[in-house]
Design a protein around this motif. Structure first.
Motif, PDB file in Angstrom:
ATOM      1  N   LEU A   1       0.826  -1.211   0.000  1.00  0.00           N
ATOM      2  CA  LEU A   1       0.000   0.000   0.000  1.00  0.00           C
ATOM      3  C   LEU A   1       0.859   1.259   0.000  1.00  0.00           C
ATOM      4  N   LEU A   2       1.968   1.220   0.741  1.00  0.00           N
ATOM      5  CA  LEU A   2       2.864   2.376   0.756  1.00  0.00           C
ATOM      6  C   LEU A   2       3.551   2.584  -0.588  1.00  0.00           C
ATOM      7  N   CYS A   3       3.697   1.504  -1.374  1.00  0.00           N
ATOM      8  CA  CYS A   3       4.401   1.595  -2.653  1.00  0.00           C
ATOM      9  C   CYS A   3       3.467   1.867  -3.832  1.00  0.00           C
ATOM     10  N   ARG A   4       2.206   2.166  -3.558  1.00  0.00           N
ATOM     11  CA  ARG A   4       1.279   2.399  -4.675  1.00  0.00           C
ATOM     12  C   ARG A   4       1.733   3.562  -5.556  1.00  0.00           C
ATOM     13  N   ARG A   5       2.168   4.642  -4.952  1.00  0.00           N
ATOM     14  CA  ARG A   5       2.617   5.778  -5.764  1.00  0.00           C
ATOM     15  C   ARG A   5       3.930   5.458  -6.454  1.00  0.00           C
TER      16      ARG A   5
ATOM     17  N   THR B   1       5.658   2.607 -13.308  1.00  0.00           N
ATOM     18  CA  THR B   1       4.899   2.060 -14.437  1.00  0.00           C
ATOM     19  C   THR B   1       4.773   3.094 -15.556  1.00  0.00           C
ATOM     20  N   THR B   2       4.450   4.336 -15.166  1.00  0.00           N
ATOM     21  CA  THR B   2       4.319   5.410 -16.155  1.00  0.00           C
ATOM     22  C   THR B   2       5.654   5.691 -16.831  1.00  0.00           C
TER      23      THR B   2
ATOM     24  N   VAL C   1      12.810   6.303  -6.863  1.00  0.00           N
ATOM     25  CA  VAL C   1      12.911   5.496  -5.643  1.00  0.00           C
ATOM     26  C   VAL C   1      13.385   6.361  -4.477  1.00  0.00           C
ATOM     27  N   THR C   2      14.396   7.194  -4.712  1.00  0.00           N
ATOM     28  CA  THR C   2      14.904   8.069  -3.650  1.00  0.00           C
ATOM     29  C   THR C   2      13.843   9.058  -3.204  1.00  0.00           C
ATOM     30  N   HIS C   3      13.108   9.626  -4.168  1.00  0.00           N
ATOM     31  CA  HIS C   3      12.050  10.583  -3.844  1.00  0.00           C
ATOM     32  C   HIS C   3      10.943   9.937  -3.024  1.00  0.00           C
ATOM     33  N   GLU C   4      10.717   8.650  -3.203  1.00  0.00           N
ATOM     34  CA  GLU C   4       9.667   7.939  -2.465  1.00  0.00           C
ATOM     35  C   GLU C   4      10.154   7.401  -1.117  1.00  0.00           C
ATOM     36  N   GLY C   5      11.381   7.725  -0.749  1.00  0.00           N
ATOM     37  CA  GLY C   5      11.867   7.359   0.573  1.00  0.00           C
ATOM     38  C   GLY C   5      12.561   6.024   0.666  1.00  0.00           C
ATOM     39  N   PHE C   6      12.995   5.474  -0.467  1.00  0.00           N
ATOM     40  CA  PHE C   6      13.710   4.197  -0.479  1.00  0.00           C
ATOM     41  C   PHE C   6      15.097   4.400  -1.088  1.00  0.00           C
ATOM     42  N   THR C   7      15.874   3.320  -1.079  1.00  0.00           N
ATOM     43  CA  THR C   7      17.244   3.389  -1.619  1.00  0.00           C
ATOM     44  C   THR C   7      17.493   2.169  -2.496  1.00  0.00           C
TER      45      THR C   7
END
Length: 469
Positions: free
Chosen positions: A317-321, A327-328, A367-373
């Motif tokens: 659910l957190l990775c939906r965005r 995907t886009t 990925v970085t913008h979404e808080g992951f690495t």
């Protein structure tokens, strides 16, 4: 004479005012028995008149003295009354404040029985906010609950039990998790935090009644019904190039605040979202022995534990965005994108291959913008000239398993059948029977015909070597 007394009381008042001797003298003059004042030289009556004046002055002085004395007494009496009034008011104030204190204490006691008002440092600020977005909750078909009491009722546990499960302790003698390490396929170890039964039941309730009712992105294939590593690999079969990327420290990188924000986004009040997030997160701890007791000391902030039944659904659910953006982006560059937990896969053919560098660069940025690495050490670009794998499934021409690994597995089963379990291993797991069962099931998912044969072989081994409980 007009000023003569007309009543007996006026007569008495005049005698009292003038004096008895002076009154008699005045009456004798009025009746002609004594000459008027000033007509007789050295009039003996002057002494009477003078004594009357002195007596009047003396009377006035006495009255003034009495008045002054009475004024001081009055002031003293007023001061006394004021002091008594002040003492009375102070006592009333003291009694009123004590009543208010007792009422507040009783109200707090009643509130604690019906609400959770404190859950530890840094997490209790929003527990008084019980306003939810009921319209959003209804649109998502989620259970309505604004307060901790309502949440406890829905979960079928007491408010005290809910408080116990959600409380944020920096140091505690109780742990809600059993923690152990498991080896990774790619090397290293993974910390597994397995929740204790009570907490696990609460996490299962959240999973079944909230998380599983929400739609995840079509690109997500991990930990969801009717999707698997097979559905994750299928879109990439026959591609000219496969790009595999891995998110570093996927579960630990998801903090308590992000999980709380997720529940808030569903429409839940801050109070409910706080409790749900606390149940679904935990801090890494260090076990310390002191005076014969074991203490669990938090080493950092709360995060998503790997081992909770709710954690995988929360990540989806957190990775939906994230999934939507990737995907886009990949579609615009002619690539196909899927995600299985922390494994990101892109595949492309033909002219789209010129965008491989763009895929890598833009994916890292998103990925970085979404808080992951992105874990750079695990990034792979696989072309058709070599074996292409997506989450362990070979996708060069069709879905299949690695021939080399399958051959090794069959050899292991043969050795177990001939020699027993002793000294054998598979996949680094300490539970050999569970490991071979898991791999046989994996083969069955990819290739049912080959998998069925292996599953039968594993069942025979388990019947022969399973230790009685």
């Amino acid at each position: 004479m007009t000023d003569q007394p007309r009543t007996r009381q006026e007569l008495y008042d005049r005698i009292r005012t003038m004096g008895r001797e002076e009154f008699i003298l005045e009456e004798m003059i009025r009746y002609g028995f004594w000459p008027a004042e000033g007509t007789m030289p050295e009039d003996p009556a002057d002494e009477i008149r003078h004594r009357g004046e002195l007596e009047r002055e003396l009377r006035e002085l006495r009255q003034e003295n009495n008045r002054l004395h009475n004024e001081q007494a009055f002031k003293k009496e007023m001061l006394k009354q004021r002091l008594e009034e002040s003492r009375r008011k102070r006592q009333e104030t003291k009694e009123r404040r004590e009543r208010e204190r007792q009422e507040r204490a009783e109200a707090w006691k009643q509130k604690k029985q019906k609400e959770i008002t404190y859950l530890g440092e840094e997490v209790s600020a929003g527990l008084n906010n019980t306003q939810s977005n009921e319209e959003r909750l209804r649109s998502n078909k989620l259970p309505l609950c604004n307060t901790s009491e309502e949440l406890a009722t829905l979960m079928g546990i007491s408010l005290g039990k809910l408080r116990f499960l959600a409380f944020n302790r920096k140091t505690s003698t109780v742990s809600h998790y059993i923690r152990f390490r498991m080896p990774k396929k790619t090397g290293g170890e993974r910390i597994i935090s397995a929740p204790m039964p009570s907490l696990k039941a609460a996490q299962h309730w959240i999973l079944e009644n909230i998380l599983q009712k929400l739609q995840i992105h079509d690109a997500a294939h991990g930990f969801t019904k009717e999707r698997s590593i097979v559905t994750n690999a299928t879109p990439h079969v026959g591609a000219d190039v496969i790009i595999n990327l891995d998110l570093k420290d996927f579960f630990p990188s998801i903090s308590y605040k992000r999980v709380k924000g997720l529940f808030t986004s569903f429409g839940y009040s801050e109070a409910t979202a706080t409790i749900l997030a606390l149940i679904c997160t935990a801090a890494q701890v260090e076990e310390l022995e002191l005076d014969g007791k074991t203490y669990y000391v938090a080493l950092g902030d709360r995060q998503l534990p790997q081992g909770s039944p709710a954690s995988p659904a929360i990540t989806n659910l957190l990775c939906r965005r994230l999934d939507k953006r990737l995907t886009t982006m990949s579609g615009q560059l002619g690539f196909t994108y899927t995600r299985y937990a922390d494994d990101l896969t892109f595949s492309g053919s033909g002219d789209s291959l010129r965008h491989i560098c763009n895929i890598l660069r833009r994916t890292e940025s998103i990925v970085t913008h979404e808080g992951f690495t992105v874990n750079q050490e695990k990034t792979r670009v696989l072309r058709k000239s070599r074996q292409q794998e997506v989450t362990g499934v070979v996708v060069n021409q069709k879905l299949s398993v690695c021939k080399k690994t399958l051959k090794q597995f069959r050899a292991t089963l043969y050795q177990i059948e001939k020699e027993g379990l002793e000294g054998k291993h598979w996949g680094g797991s300490p539970d050999l029977l569970a490991a071979i069962t898991g791999y046989a099931n994996f083969v069955a998912m990819v290739n049912p015909e080959k998998g069925l044969e292996l599953q039968k072989q594993v069942q025979q081994i388990k019947k022969k070597y399973r230790r009685p409980r």
